[in-house]
Design a protein around this motif. Structure first.
Motif, PDB file in Angstrom:
ATOM      1  N   SER A 132       0.838  -1.202   0.000  1.00 37.22           N
ATOM      2  CA  SER A 132       0.000   0.000   0.000  1.00 37.22           C
ATOM      3  C   SER A 132       0.870   1.248   0.000  1.00 37.22           C
ATOM      4  N   GLU A 165      -5.836  -0.491  -2.674  1.00 34.61           N
ATOM      5  CA  GLU A 165      -6.304   0.876  -2.974  1.00 34.61           C
ATOM      6  C   GLU A 165      -6.848   1.532  -1.721  1.00 34.61           C
ATOM      7  N   LEU A 202      -0.424   5.898  -6.166  1.00 32.08           N
ATOM      8  CA  LEU A 202      -0.929   4.642  -6.737  1.00 32.08           C
ATOM      9  C   LEU A 202      -0.527   4.482  -8.205  1.00 32.08           C
ATOM     10  N   GLU A 228      -2.240   7.676  -1.592  1.00 32.30           N
ATOM     11  CA  GLU A 228      -3.252   7.653  -2.642  1.00 32.30           C
ATOM     12  C   GLU A 228      -2.730   8.230  -3.970  1.00 32.30           C
ATOM     13  N   ASP A 229      -2.028   9.353  -3.883  1.00 32.27           N
ATOM     14  CA  ASP A 229      -1.564   9.967  -5.139  1.00 32.27           C
ATOM     15  C   ASP A 229      -0.310   9.299  -5.700  1.00 32.27           C
TER      16      ASP A 229
END
Lengths: 77, 221
Positions: free
Chosen positions: A36, A77, A42, A39-40
């Motif tokens: 993981s 995600e 990914l 978020e930006d």
């Protein structure tokens, strides 16, 4: 070690290395690695049309072959 | 916060401007390229004095060299290796000496290409000047080129004999390029690529068929 391989490459690819975590789940025959990232970031580990993710899996499989293991990479995600 | 890729600073002298730029980026001198924008001048008795200006650009965000990054990745893959490097036409070529080259090359060079792709991503992540890196193991790329050239010539003879087009298996761009180049001087056949992304493959056909069936569509490599 497989976890270190993914962690090192992921950290080198992203803008927020401090938010990279890899969780290793050891199965009987198969090892699952859950990656993981921020978020930006990914897009950075997946790549255009999944190209980077595919390359990561190819390297993992090559490394796992030597250890006689099966390995699955999940990008969370 | 993303690290800025370069800073421009001003000071009384070039050296002072450079020092403040390095402090701002938080890096050492060998991790940057330095461009002096203005040498500055002291003026006469403080009149007409101009500050010195420099632009300091980060070479690589990681501070590790491509050789070191590759060796680290290979180490985690359980491979004891030595990496040698040289520059050809502005691209950095890295040659790997491995105890188990087959494992690192993979099927049709798949693993080698993945290594190369990842390393290019890491190195060019945020450098302003993109640099191409080519990874090779024990002359694999040259051997692959010879093999594909041979295959191309063999298939071209078959196309000439039968008059039927032949589509090869899907291949990465650099492999398709080798096929196109191998047959570009053979005036009896034509080559072009068909399909999308990882399914893209080279088609070899006769010149006559190509001109009547494809030429007006403007297909290209």
């Amino acid at each position: 070690m497989l976890k270190d391989l993914i962690e090192y490459i992921a950290k080198s690819l992203v803008d927020h290395p401090e938010q990279v975590t890899v969780h290793q789940i050891e199965g009987e025959k198969t090892t699952i690695l859950e990656l993981s990232v921020a978020e930006d970031d990914l897009g950075k580990v997946i790549g255009k049309h999944g190209r980077t993710a595919k390359a990561l899996r190819t390297l993992l499989n090559a490394a796992a072959t030597k250890m006689h293991k099966r390995v699955v990479l999940e990008i969370l995600e | 916060m993303m690290t800025p890729q370069y800073v421009e600073t001003e000071a009384r002298t070039v050296e002072e401007a450079l020092q403040s730029a390095l402090a701002e980026l938080g890096v050492e001198r060998d991790q940057v390229t330095i461009k002096v924008l203005d040498e500055g001048s002291k003026g006469i008795l403080g009149l007409g004095a101009k500050p010195a200006q420099v632009r300091v650009t980060l070479k690589e965000t990681t501070g590790e060299t491509p050789e070191e990054i590759l060796e680290t990745i290979l180490g985690y893959m359980g491979q004891q290796t030595e990496v040698r490097s040289h520059v050809v036409d502005g691209s950095l070529h890295l040659d790997i000496d491995a105890e188990n080259p087959g494992l690192l090359i993979g099927r049709h060079g798949q693993t080698l290409d993945s290594l190369q792709y990842i390393l290019n991503c890491v190195i060019n992540k945020s450098s302003l000047v993109k640099r191409r890196i080519i990874i090779d193991i024990e002359g694999y790329r040259e051997k692959r080129r010879e093999k594909l050239t041979e295959l191309a010539c063999r298939l071209a003879s078959k196309v000439k004999l039968t008059g039927q087009e032949i589509a090869l298996d899907p291949m990465p761009p650099q492999d398709r390029r080798i096929i196109h180049i191998a047959l570009q001087d053979d005036n009896a056949v034509r080559t072009f690529s068909r399909g999308e992304r990882s399914f893209r493959s080279v088609v070899i056909t006769t010149r006559e068929r190509y001109e009547s069936e494809y030429d007006n569509h403007g297909s290209s490599a």
